[in-house]
Design a protein around this motif. Structure first.
Motif, PDB file in Angstrom:
ATOM      1  N   ASN A 336       0.707  -1.123   0.077  1.00 57.76           N
ATOM      2  CA  ASN A 336       0.180  -0.180   0.346  1.00 57.76           C
ATOM      3  C   ASN A 336       1.171   1.166  -0.009  1.00 57.76           C
ATOM      4  O   ASN A 336       1.428   1.029   0.879  1.00 57.76           O
ATOM      5  CB  ASN A 336      -0.779  -0.075   1.144  1.00 57.76           C
ATOM      6  N   LYS A 345      -3.168   0.059  -4.312  1.00 52.74           N
ATOM      7  CA  LYS A 345      -2.747  -1.103  -3.855  1.00 52.74           C
ATOM      8  C   LYS A 345      -2.034  -2.114  -4.278  1.00 52.74           C
ATOM      9  O   LYS A 345      -2.352  -1.753  -5.697  1.00 52.74           O
ATOM     10  CB  LYS A 345      -4.419  -1.856  -2.469  1.00 52.74           C
ATOM     11  N   THR A 377       1.368   1.826  -6.838  1.00 53.10           N
ATOM     12  CA  THR A 377       2.202   0.954  -5.989  1.00 53.10           C
ATOM     13  C   THR A 377       2.973   0.131  -6.460  1.00 53.10           C
ATOM     14  O   THR A 377       4.284   0.305  -5.979  1.00 53.10           O
ATOM     15  CB  THR A 377       1.256   0.265  -4.645  1.00 53.10           C
TER      16      THR A 377
END
Length: 434
Positions: A336, A345, A377
């Motif tokens: 995350n 995420k 991410t």
């Protein structure tokens, strides 16, 4: 072989690698049944140098893994009262299983392996892929050729110097990859360079349970969201439980592995990371943190949302792998980016059955996985058919038709996270190792 091996007996008790990375080269591959090492180990056992699994047996005709073999060798290396003949056998085994011993933290002399103290490894690799946006009726096909050299040199009993040199080309164009457009980084292809490029170069010092790296090398989580390298330093402490920390500069320009469109301003980020890892037998896991600072990230946002310009990336990641036996394994991670508002995420869960081993002709494997790879991410994605900015299922298989040759096929089917389009990707690769 060095006579002083302070950590050999301790590290020999470690069944799995204690590194925080969990999806690197398979540490559980079998030693083939006809391998000469079995005869050597049996002789050492008969001489009382090696004690097998601790119960004085070698479990009949059951194959053992390379890591299990390395543990036995490490115990033998820790003994000083052995005959000249047994010492010669131990030296030969140590040379054969040097990589596994080094991963266990045991220092191995290169005298039996390389008289000039320099070792060369490498591969030639052909890759084909097809990336398809089914809703937009768009398709990108390409085939690529890569040649890689990975030299390593021993400086002294503690220090090595390592490097990676890559050269690649687009076979259809007989040139560099024209599909790589820096202005379309999201969903575009990786840039290829027909020149030889120095991808990595670093010095590594090993002192028992302490390791240091200096130069340009791969960081932690290079098996998931950081499949790249950076310039800086890293230290690692521990055995079963490890602490790893690194700092330096991370290239995020158009010629890097970055999966995003980089904003205006500085093209290189200040970069720090730290992680805790644990490895014991069948289980390996870790918790890591990455921080990057640069002017500025241009984060992808949901349709209609305001622009998300940010100077930082703060990414937390947890991962684990468990091998039930010699054929079945699970691995996964969750990450995350707390600095991103959208697509913040990334996670993956994979089941693997067996696995092709380059050194063992006829070995094969298969896997199935589901991946959700938010592009804010999964900054430097390692995955091939479910890519950064996509989610979906992946199935694949690999096979070693000849010694030191591995063929891999992957198929991915899912959605583009930015526009919800259906995607379908194909990937094929043949690697020839030397």
């Amino acid at each position: 072989m060095k006579k002083t091996l302070v950590s050999a007996l301790t590290t020999a008790l470690v069944v799995g690698a204690a590194s925080t990375t969990f999806a690197a080269a398979n540490p559980f591959s079998d030693v083939p049944a006809d391998h000469w090492a079995y005869d050597a180990v049996s002789q050492l056992a008969a001489d009382g140098v090696i004690e097998g699994y601790g119960d004085t047996t070698f479990r009949g005709n059951q194959n053992i893994t390379r890591y299990e073999m390395a543990q036995m060798i490490a115990k033998a290396m820790a003994k000083s009262d052995v005959s000249a003949a047994d010492k010669a056998l131990i030296d030969k085994l140590a040379a054969e299983f040097s990589d596994e011993l080094n991963n266990l933290g045991v220092r191995v002399s290169n005298l039996e392996r390389n008289a000039d103290m320099v070792k060369w490894n490498g591969k030639a690799e052909y890759t084909y892929y097809s990336h398809r946006d089914k809703d937009a009726n768009k398709k990108t096909n390409d085939d690529q050729l890569l040649f890689r050299l990975e030299p390593s040199a021993e400086v002294n009993s503690h220090w090595h110097v390592n490097a990676r040199l890559d050269a690649s080309t687009d076979l259809a164009k007989d040139n560099k990859d024209d599909n790589a457009n820096p202005s379309l980084r999201h969903g575009s292809d990786s840039i290829q360079d027909t020149d030889v490029t120095l991808k990595r170069v670093w010095a590594q010092g090993n002192y028992g349970n302490f390791q240091v790296k200096l130069g340009k090398f791969a960081q932690i989580d290079n098996d998931s969201i950081f499949d790249t390298s950076f310039s800086g330093a890293e230290v690692q402490f521990g055995n079963k439980v490890t602490f790893t920390a690194g700092a330096g500069r991370q290239n995020m320009d158009a010629d890097s592995d970055f999966t995003q469109t980089f904003g205006v301003g500085e093209k290189t980020a200040n970069y720090q990371y730290a992680g805790l890892g644990y490895g014991d037998g069948k289980f390996v896991g870790g918790v890591d943190y990455h921080h990057l600072n640069s002017d500025t990230f241009n984060y992808a946002v949901d349709e209609g949302a305001k622009a998300n310009t940010e100077d930082n990336a703060n990414i937390w990641l947890a991962k684990a792998a468990y091998r039930f036996d010699k054929t079945n394994a699970l691995n996964g991670f969750y990450a995350n980016n707390t600095s991103a508002d959208d697509f913040d995420k990334a996670w993956s869960a994979q089941y693997s059955y067996k696995g092709a081993e380059a050194e063992n002709k006829g070995t094969w494997g298969a896997w199935a996985a589901y991946r959700y790879l938010g592009q804010n991410t999964d900054l430097f994605s390692t995955f091939d058919v479910i890519r950064a900015g996509q989610k979906g299922w992946e199935v694949g298989t690999n096979y070693a038709p000849f010694k030191n040759v591995v063929a891999t096929l992957r198929y991915g089917n899912g959605k583009d996270l930015l526009n919800d389009h259906d995607i379908e990707n194909l990937f094929g690769r043949v690697e020839v190792f030397f």
